[in-house]
Scaffold this active site. Sequence first.
Site, PDB file in Angstrom:
ATOM      1  N   PRO A   1       0.840  -1.211   0.000  1.00  8.47           N
ATOM      2  CA  PRO A   1       0.000   0.000   0.000  1.00  8.47           C
ATOM      3  C   PRO A   1       0.872   1.257   0.000  1.00  8.47           C
ATOM      4  O   PRO A   1       1.519   1.570   0.988  1.00  8.47           O
ATOM      5  CB  PRO A   1      -0.807  -0.127   1.298  1.00  8.47           C
ATOM      6  CG  PRO A   1       0.009  -1.013   2.179  1.00  8.47           C
ATOM      7  CD  PRO A   1       0.756  -1.949   1.275  1.00  8.47           C
TER       8      PRO A   1
ATOM      9  N   ASP B   1       5.835   2.335   2.121  1.00  8.58           N
ATOM     10  CA  ASP B   1       4.937   1.206   2.357  1.00  8.58           C
ATOM     11  C   ASP B   1       4.199   1.447   3.666  1.00  8.58           C
ATOM     12  O   ASP B   1       4.803   1.426   4.737  1.00  8.58           O
ATOM     13  CB  ASP B   1       5.762  -0.091   2.409  1.00  8.58           C
ATOM     14  CG  ASP B   1       4.898  -1.341   2.506  1.00  8.58           C
ATOM     15  OD1 ASP B   1       3.735  -1.233   2.924  1.00  8.58           O
ATOM     16  OD2 ASP B   1       5.411  -2.431   2.171  1.00  8.58           O
ATOM     17  N   HIS B   2       2.880   1.653   3.572  1.00  5.01           N
ATOM     18  CA  HIS B   2       2.110   2.038   4.764  1.00  5.01           C
ATOM     19  C   HIS B   2       1.959   0.898   5.766  1.00  5.01           C
ATOM     20  O   HIS B   2       1.516   1.124   6.897  1.00  5.01           O
ATOM     21  CB  HIS B   2       0.731   2.541   4.350  1.00  5.01           C
ATOM     22  CG  HIS B   2       0.214   3.652   5.220  1.00  5.01           C
ATOM     23  ND1 HIS B   2       0.835   4.040   6.386  1.00  5.01           N
ATOM     24  CD2 HIS B   2      -0.864   4.457   5.107  1.00  5.01           C
ATOM     25  CE1 HIS B   2       0.163   5.030   6.951  1.00  5.01           C
ATOM     26  NE2 HIS B   2      -0.872   5.301   6.192  1.00  5.01           N
ATOM     27  N   ARG B   3       2.317  -0.330   5.383  1.00  9.80           N
ATOM     28  CA  ARG B   3       2.337  -1.415   6.361  1.00  9.80           C
ATOM     29  C   ARG B   3       3.506  -1.248   7.323  1.00  9.80           C
ATOM     30  O   ARG B   3       3.441  -1.684   8.482  1.00  9.80           O
ATOM     31  CB  ARG B   3       2.461  -2.770   5.656  1.00  9.80           C
ATOM     32  CG  ARG B   3       1.313  -3.131   4.730  1.00  9.80           C
ATOM     33  CD  ARG B   3       1.642  -4.364   3.908  1.00  9.80           C
ATOM     34  NE  ARG B   3       2.840  -4.166   3.088  1.00  9.80           N
ATOM     35  CZ  ARG B   3       3.369  -5.102   2.313  1.00  9.80           C
ATOM     36  NH1 ARG B   3       2.810  -6.291   2.252  1.00  9.80           N
ATOM     37  NH2 ARG B   3       4.448  -4.854   1.592  1.00  9.80           N
TER      38      ARG B   3
ATOM     39  N   VAL C   1       5.522   1.888   7.428  1.00  7.06           N
ATOM     40  CA  VAL C   1       5.755   3.292   7.781  1.00  7.06           C
ATOM     41  C   VAL C   1       4.402   3.998   7.896  1.00  7.06           C
ATOM     42  O   VAL C   1       3.679   4.107   6.900  1.00  7.06           O
ATOM     43  CB  VAL C   1       6.628   3.978   6.714  1.00  7.06           C
ATOM     44  CG1 VAL C   1       6.920   5.421   7.100  1.00  7.06           C
ATOM     45  CG2 VAL C   1       7.917   3.205   6.491  1.00  7.06           C
TER      46      VAL C   1
END
Length: 467
Positions: free
Chosen positions: A261, A437-439, A441
């Site tokens: 994501p 990467d929103h998983r 960060v």
Amino acid sequence: MTADTSTRFREFKMPDVGEGLTEAEILKWYVQPGDTVTDGQVVCEVETAKAAVELPIPYDGVVHELRYEEGTTVDVGASIITVDVAPGTGDAPAAPAPAAEPEAEPAAPAAATRTPVLVGYGVAEASTKRRPRRGGPERQEPAVNGHAAPVAEPVAPEPVAPVAAGRPLAKPPVRKLAKDLGVDLATIIPTGPDGIITRDDIRAATAAPAPVTAVAPPAAAAAVAEPAPAVQPGARETRVPVKGVRKATAAAMVGSAFSAPHVTEFITVDVTRTMKLVEELKSDKDMAGLRVNPLLLVAKAFLVAVKRHPDVNASWDEARQEIVLKHYVNLGIAAATPRGLLVPNIKDAHDKTLPQLAQSLGELVSTAREGRTTPAAMQGGTVTITNVGVFGVDTGTPILNPGESAILAVGAIKPQPWVHKGKVKPRQVTTLALSFDHRLVDGELGSKVLADIAAVLEQPKRLITWG
């Protein structure tokens, strides 16, 4: 006496030059039938999905036949050149025509047969010893230092049986899936019986740590595309084959975009002081002979931000459902080349002084533009910088390299009206974009990293106080 033709004519087969790749395109032949060759002499250049590589011949003799023309894609294990190692001892037998798609498994090389490896490493004796499997996501230190390691003996893809050089176990359809998605089988943790890699392992790895395949930000990709074929007069369409680096890039971009994501944040910053420092460094004796440009200080600023916020330097292990924190920084630098956009990385960039970083950066870019980047140089990256500003672009939303946590896009540096010390003045300004990467960060961490990069570029003295 006529020499035994079974020992007189030696077949040189396409080796696996890139960690489990199944094919390569012959770009250029350096020899022709009748030419004399010596052990270790480069006879052709081939392009895999990762890089262009020169192949040395492991025999002394006279070239009898080139089995494929330039521009042909050849399977690993297929014979590409025949060498007469005992010329003048009899008539040459008629060589069989090469099959378009070899299906038969090539015979295993004899124990004493030498096989070709990457350029710069000569030839090596064949061995039945298994090569140690590369470390998985928990590895703490990169396995390479910017140079290609000797590769395994050339063998064709086999169903599931173990092979001499320790290649990862996977069936041909699984190898093809890995190739299409830009996944290096050597980095996969197998879950199948007897250590066999499955399709599910490959799909899970598209979001797990993986070797870097050049992922071009949309704004930059078009600017560095390979030259288009000549357009025929009156033609309404032209078709360009998708292969090699471009094919791998496309697969990696799709895999990254739909597995991680993405979040992108932007900041516009006054870099006037940084530009002044660049000019000062050009005349510094410690930087003599080194290429000094704004990208060097951007890279240093990024490294300072990673040091202050180490959690950003991580990767996501989908198979184990773990976050892997990296205690080293392999800094990727997007480089425009005739074959497309490549992203080799500077190994252990966090440990380098500014002169060392400048030297590594210069070598990386020049090597990439000369087409000499090795597959190893593009593996193991942790974060990346792409300089879209060189194309006159203000900014972009770069796509992450598979297995990396962040990528920084640097826009064009232009004079703009800016409020400085309470007055509007012309200042050197640029826009930075950080995709992450929103998983791994969240918004707070990503914002802090981007803000720190901007702060260093606005006040480069922070390289001393923060570095």
